[in-house]
Motif scaffolding. Structure first.
Motif, PDB file in Angstrom:
ATOM      1  N   SER A 163       0.382  30.327 -27.085  1.00  0.00           N
ATOM      2  CA  SER A 163       0.704  31.667 -26.587  1.00  0.00           C
ATOM      3  C   SER A 163       2.113  32.080 -26.981  1.00  0.00           C
ATOM      4  O   SER A 163       2.368  33.241 -27.320  1.00  0.00           O
ATOM      5  N   SER A 164       3.041  31.129 -26.952  1.00  0.00           N
ATOM      6  CA  SER A 164       4.416  31.437 -27.331  1.00  0.00           C
ATOM      7  C   SER A 164       4.502  31.844 -28.798  1.00  0.00           C
ATOM      8  O   SER A 164       5.141  32.841 -29.153  1.00  0.00           O
ATOM      9  N   LEU A 165       3.820  31.100 -29.659  1.00  0.00           N
ATOM     10  CA  LEU A 165       3.843  31.408 -31.091  1.00  0.00           C
ATOM     11  C   LEU A 165       3.104  32.706 -31.401  1.00  0.00           C
ATOM     12  O   LEU A 165       3.543  33.507 -32.235  1.00  0.00           O
ATOM     13  N   LEU A 166       1.981  32.945 -30.737  1.00  0.00           N
ATOM     14  CA  LEU A 166       1.217  34.169 -30.981  1.00  0.00           C
ATOM     15  C   LEU A 166       1.960  35.403 -30.490  1.00  0.00           C
ATOM     16  O   LEU A 166       1.902  36.467 -31.125  1.00  0.00           O
ATOM     17  N   SER A 167       2.652  35.280 -29.357  1.00  0.00           N
ATOM     18  CA  SER A 167       3.440  36.409 -28.847  1.00  0.00           C
ATOM     19  C   SER A 167       4.530  36.787 -29.843  1.00  0.00           C
ATOM     20  O   SER A 167       4.769  37.968 -30.114  1.00  0.00           O
ATOM     21  N   LYS A 168       5.175  35.774 -30.397  1.00  0.00           N
ATOM     22  CA  LYS A 168       6.221  36.041 -31.388  1.00  0.00           C
ATOM     23  C   LYS A 168       5.631  36.621 -32.671  1.00  0.00           C
ATOM     24  O   LYS A 168       6.227  37.497 -33.309  1.00  0.00           O
ATOM     25  N   PHE A 169       4.438  36.151 -33.064  1.00  0.00           N
ATOM     26  CA  PHE A 169       3.763  36.682 -34.251  1.00  0.00           C
ATOM     27  C   PHE A 169       3.499  38.174 -34.086  1.00  0.00           C
ATOM     28  O   PHE A 169       3.676  38.965 -35.022  1.00  0.00           O
ATOM     29  N   TYR A 170       3.086  38.565 -32.885  1.00  0.00           N
ATOM     30  CA  TYR A 170       2.825  39.978 -32.590  1.00  0.00           C
ATOM     31  C   TYR A 170       4.070  40.829 -32.802  1.00  0.00           C
ATOM     32  O   TYR A 170       4.028  41.877 -33.468  1.00  0.00           O
TER      33      TYR A 170
END
Length: 362
Positions: free
Chosen positions: A38-45
Motif C-alpha cells: 500500500s505504501s509503494l502503490l500510494s507513492k506510485f499514484y
C-alpha cells in the motif's frame, strides 16, 4: 446473559486459543504484505500525476467488502464456529466502532497528505514516532506495564526517527516547496499520533470481544464509517467523476494503469488494516505498534529499490537501529513466554504432587 450465550463465548475463546498461532501468522503476513504494497502503490499514484488526496484517503478504507469473507465464511462454509455473524454485536460496540472509524478516516487523510509530499522512505520512518506515544497512551488507557524490553525497543525506534529528521532536510523531491515539505512532514507526524491513540483504544474495546470474528465485524463497521467520511470529502472535491477525469487527463500512465493502481491499493490497504486489527486483538496494542514500526524498515528498502529514493548514511543507520530494536523486543518476548511456560509446568507439577498426597491420605 443466558447460560447458552456464556457457553458460546467460552467455546469461542477456546477455539481462538487453539488457532492462536495460525491466526497470528496469517495476520502478520497480511500486515507485512499490506503495509509494504500500500505504501509503494500510494507513492506510485502521486508519482504519476495522481493528485487527489481524497482518492488516496478513500482507497484506504473502501475495501471493507473484503471483510465479509472472514466474517461469513467461518460459519456458513468452514463450519468452524457456532456463532452467527453479528450476534452479540451490541449497540454500544456499534457506536464505538463508528466513532473510532471516523477517527481512522481522519488518520487516513493525514497520511495521504504526508505521502503526497514526502518520499516513501522518509514518510515511513517518520511514522515510527508514533511508537513512543503508543507506549505512553497504552500505559494510560490499558495499563501497559513498562519493562526493559519494550522501553528499550521504543527508545531505539524513536532514535531512528530522530536521526531521519535531522538528516532529511535535503531529501525533498524536485519542485516541492519548503512550505509543502513541512506540511507533509507534520501531516505524517499527525497521522502517527492519531494511530498511536487508535491502537490502545482498540485494545481497550477488544476486552469486550471474545472471538476473532467479532474483531472483523467491528473492523467492517469502522471501515464503512471511514469510507463515508472519505466519500463526503471526495464529493466536495468533484466526486467519482473527478476520478474518471483524473484517469483520462492527469495520470500519465493511462486510465488502465490508473484503475489497476486504485483497486490494488484498495485491496492492499484492507490487508494492512485487517492485519493490524488481528495483531492488536491477539497480542497487544504495543506489540502491534512495534510490529508495524519494524515493517517500516521494509518500506524504506522498498522505496529505495522501486523508486530510487536516496539511501544515505542516515537512513542506513536508522534502518539498522529499527531492526535492532524490533529483534531485541521479539527476543525479550521469547524469553518471557519461555519463563511463563516453565512456571506453568512447575505449578502443574506441584498440583499433581499435591493431588497424589491427598489421594494417598485417603
Amino acid at each position: 446473559m443466558s447460560n447458552n450465550s456464556v457457553r458460546v463465548q467460552e467455546d469461542q475463546k477456546a477455539r481462538t486459543n487453539k488457532r492462536y498461532t495460525f491466526l497470528l501468522v496469517i495476520n502478520y503476513l497480511f500486515l507485512f504484505v499490506g503495509s509494504l504494497s500500500s505504501s509503494l502503490l500510494s507513492k506510485f499514484y502521486f508519482n504519476h500525476q495522481g493528485s487527489s488526496r481524497w482518492v488516496s484517503t478513500w482507497v484506504q478504507s473502501a475495501g471493507f467488502p473484503l471483510l465479509l469473507f472472514p466474517i461469513y465464511l467461518p460459519f456458513y462454509v468452514f463450519k468452524c464456529t457456532d456463532r452467527r455473524p453479528f450476534s452479540h454485536f451490541t449497540p454500544r460496540i456499534l457506536i464505538l466502532s463508528i466513532l473510532v472509524g471516523l477517527m481512522l478516516g481522519l488518520n487516513n487523510l493525514l497520511f495521504s497528505w504526508g505521502n503526497s509530499y514526502l518520499p516513501v522512505s522518509t514518510s515511513s520512518l517518520l511514522l515510527s514516532t508514533q511508537l513512543v506515544f503508543n507506549l505512553i497512551l497504552s500505559v494510560i488507557i490499558v495499563k501497559q506495564k513498562i519493562t526493559f524490553q519494550n522501553l528499550n525497543c521504543v527508545v531505539l525506534l524513536t532514535l531512528s526517527s530522530v536521526l531521519l529528521a535531522l538528516g532529511s532536510s535535503h531529501d525533498k523531491p524536485q519542485g516541492l516547496t519548503r512550505a509543502k515539505y513541512f506540511v507533509g512532514f507534520f501531516s505524517t507526524i499527525g497521522a502517527g499520533l492519531l494511530f498511536a491513540l487508535y491502537l490502545p483504544v482498540m485494545e481497550k474495546i477488544y476486552k469486550w470481544i471474545y472471538c476473532y470474528e467479532m474483531v472483523m465485524e467491528m473492523q467492517l463497521v469502522m471501515e464503512i464509517a471511514a469510507t463515508a467520511l472519505a466519500t463526503a470529502g471526495m464529493a466536495s472535491d468533484g466526486g467519482f467523476s473527478e476520478m474518471k477525469r483524473e484517469s483520462l487527463v492527469k495520470f500519465d500512465k493511462g486510465p488502465g494503469i490508473y484503475w489497476v493502481t486504485v483497486f490494488s491499493n484498495v485491496v492492499t490497504w484492507q490487508l494492512c488494516f485487517m492485519g493490524t486489527a488481528g495483531m492488536v486483538f491477539l497480542t497487544s496494542s504495543l506489540t502491534g505498534g512495534i510490529c508495524m514500526t519494524a515493517l517500516l524498515a521494509m518500506n524504506v528498502l522498498g522505496g529505495v529499490l522501486v523508486y530510487g529514493d536516496e539511501f544515505g548514511g542516515v537512513k542506513v543507520v536508522s534502518t539498522v537501529i529499527c531492526g535492532w530494536g524490533f529483534c531485541s523486543y521479539v527476543y525479550g518476548m521469547y524469553l518471557k513466554m519461555r519463563e511463563e511456560k516453565e512456571m506453568e509446568s512447575k505449578t502443574h507439577g506441584m498440583e499433581m504432587d499435591h493431588n497424589v498426597v491427598l489421594a494417598s491420605n485417603v
